[in-house]
Design an enzyme around this catalytic site. Structure first.
Site, PDB file in Angstrom:
ATOM      1  N   GLU A  81       0.954  -1.314   0.091  1.00 52.18           N
ATOM      2  CA  GLU A  81      -0.047   0.003   0.040  1.00 52.18           C
ATOM      3  C   GLU A  81       0.846   1.222  -0.005  1.00 52.18           C
ATOM      4  OE1 GLU A  81      -2.613   0.194   3.414  1.00 52.18           O
ATOM      5  OE2 GLU A  81      -2.950  -2.174   3.216  1.00 52.18           O
ATOM      6  N   HIS A 117      12.535   8.095 -17.993  1.00 48.71           N
ATOM      7  CA  HIS A 117      11.877   7.078 -17.545  1.00 48.71           C
ATOM      8  C   HIS A 117      12.174   5.728 -17.961  1.00 48.71           C
ATOM      9  CE1 HIS A 117       8.622   9.456 -14.694  1.00 48.71           C
ATOM     10  NE2 HIS A 117       9.952   9.981 -14.652  1.00 48.71           N
ATOM     11  N   GLU A 119      10.239   3.196 -19.121  1.00 49.97           N
ATOM     12  CA  GLU A 119       9.304   2.957 -20.222  1.00 49.97           C
ATOM     13  C   GLU A 119       9.920   3.473 -21.606  1.00 49.97           C
ATOM     14  OE1 GLU A 119       6.633   3.239 -16.631  1.00 49.97           O
ATOM     15  OE2 GLU A 119       8.560   4.343 -17.458  1.00 49.97           O
ATOM     16  N   CYS A 147       3.449   6.631 -15.588  1.00 48.84           N
ATOM     17  CA  CYS A 147       3.032   7.899 -15.373  1.00 48.84           C
ATOM     18  C   CYS A 147       2.348   8.487 -16.457  1.00 48.84           C
ATOM     19  CB  CYS A 147       4.155   8.921 -14.730  1.00 48.84           C
ATOM     20  SG  CYS A 147       5.062   9.229 -16.070  1.00 48.84           S
ATOM     21  N   CYS A 150       4.502   8.987 -19.519  1.00 46.78           N
ATOM     22  CA  CYS A 150       4.943   7.912 -20.122  1.00 46.78           C
ATOM     23  C   CYS A 150       3.687   6.979 -20.916  1.00 46.78           C
ATOM     24  CB  CYS A 150       5.573   6.940 -19.260  1.00 46.78           C
ATOM     25  SG  CYS A 150       7.214   7.446 -18.631  1.00 46.78           S
TER      26      CYS A 150
END
Length: 240
Positions: A81, A117, A119, A147, A150
């Protein structure tokens, strides 16, 4: 099914706030705080006392490789979490080019969100040249979902290259409550990307395929299945 009250998973927090598994930041691959790693002690010429002055850090480079350190995997891929201290994205990839003769490409890369990033870096470092005559089937197992920026970039890639099929399995959802992040995931889904949350079996498969396991099995954490079901429900609500 009633919503559970949970804190917003964040992709980047201060490393010194890590409390997971009782590990210190330097033990889990995180960068120590600025007071320790970003400063150098110098002697004051007037009174002989030590003072700290900023030290220039080297430029960040995306890390690529074949196998992940087992501790790094267990920490970064844990579908918790609270994602405090998990300021990296780990991206494990499989690329199938069918009968092109190149075989199955496999590996991983990671970033620290200080530059491009993971990705986007995948298409720079791992698949820089896409042959329009080859059918690419790409599967990613990532520590957190893309995000907004991306997601939109990936959607454009899939729209421009119809011979590229992408499936993304995410351990956690990145800031899923934010409307702009949800919009990015919807755009990526509409562009043909298959978005999934990692099941317990996916964690075991990724462990066996991408981690330096030394033939040790992965012992899944107690709430792995519950967290999967929670994130699965949230992703389903976003996409539908």
């Amino acid at each position: 099914m009633a919503d559970k009250k949970r804190a917003l998973p964040k992709r980047k927090e201060r490393p010194e706030e890590v409390k997971d598994d009782g590990q210190k930041p330097e033990e889990n691959g995180e960068v120590p705080s600025d007071s320790a790693a970003g400063a150098a002690a110098v002697e004051n010429s007037e009174n002989g006392t030590l003072q700290f002055e900023p030290m220039e850090l080297p430029p960040f480079e995306v890390i690529t490789g074949d196998r992940i350190d087992p501790f790094v995997f267990k920490f970064q891929f844990k579908n918790v979490e609270y994602s405090s201290g998990r300021n990296k994205t780990l991206l494990c990839y499989l690329v199938d080019t069918g009968g092109s003769g190149d075989g199955l490409l496999r590996g991983y890369l990671e970033d620290e969100h200080t530059g491009t990033h993971a990705e986007e870096e995948f298409f720079i470092h791992c698949l820089p040249n896409i042959d329009p005559n080859v059918q690419y089937t790409i599967t990613w197992y990532v520590s957190s979902s893309p995000c907004q920026a991306c997601s939109l970039k990936l959607a454009e890639v899939l729209k421009a290259r119809k011979n590229v099929k992408l499936s993304i399995f995410s351990a956690r959802l990145f800031e899923w409550e934010a409307e702009e992040v949800q919009a990015g995931l919807k755009a990526l889904h509409s562009a043909g990307c298959k978005l999934r949350v990692m099941k317990p079996l996916d964690f075991s498969y990724t462990w066996d395929t991408f981690v330096e396991t030394e033939e040790q099995p992965l012992n899944l954490w107690e709430d792995c299945k519950d967290n999967y079901e929670y994130y699965h429900e949230k992703l389903d609500q976003i996409l539908h």
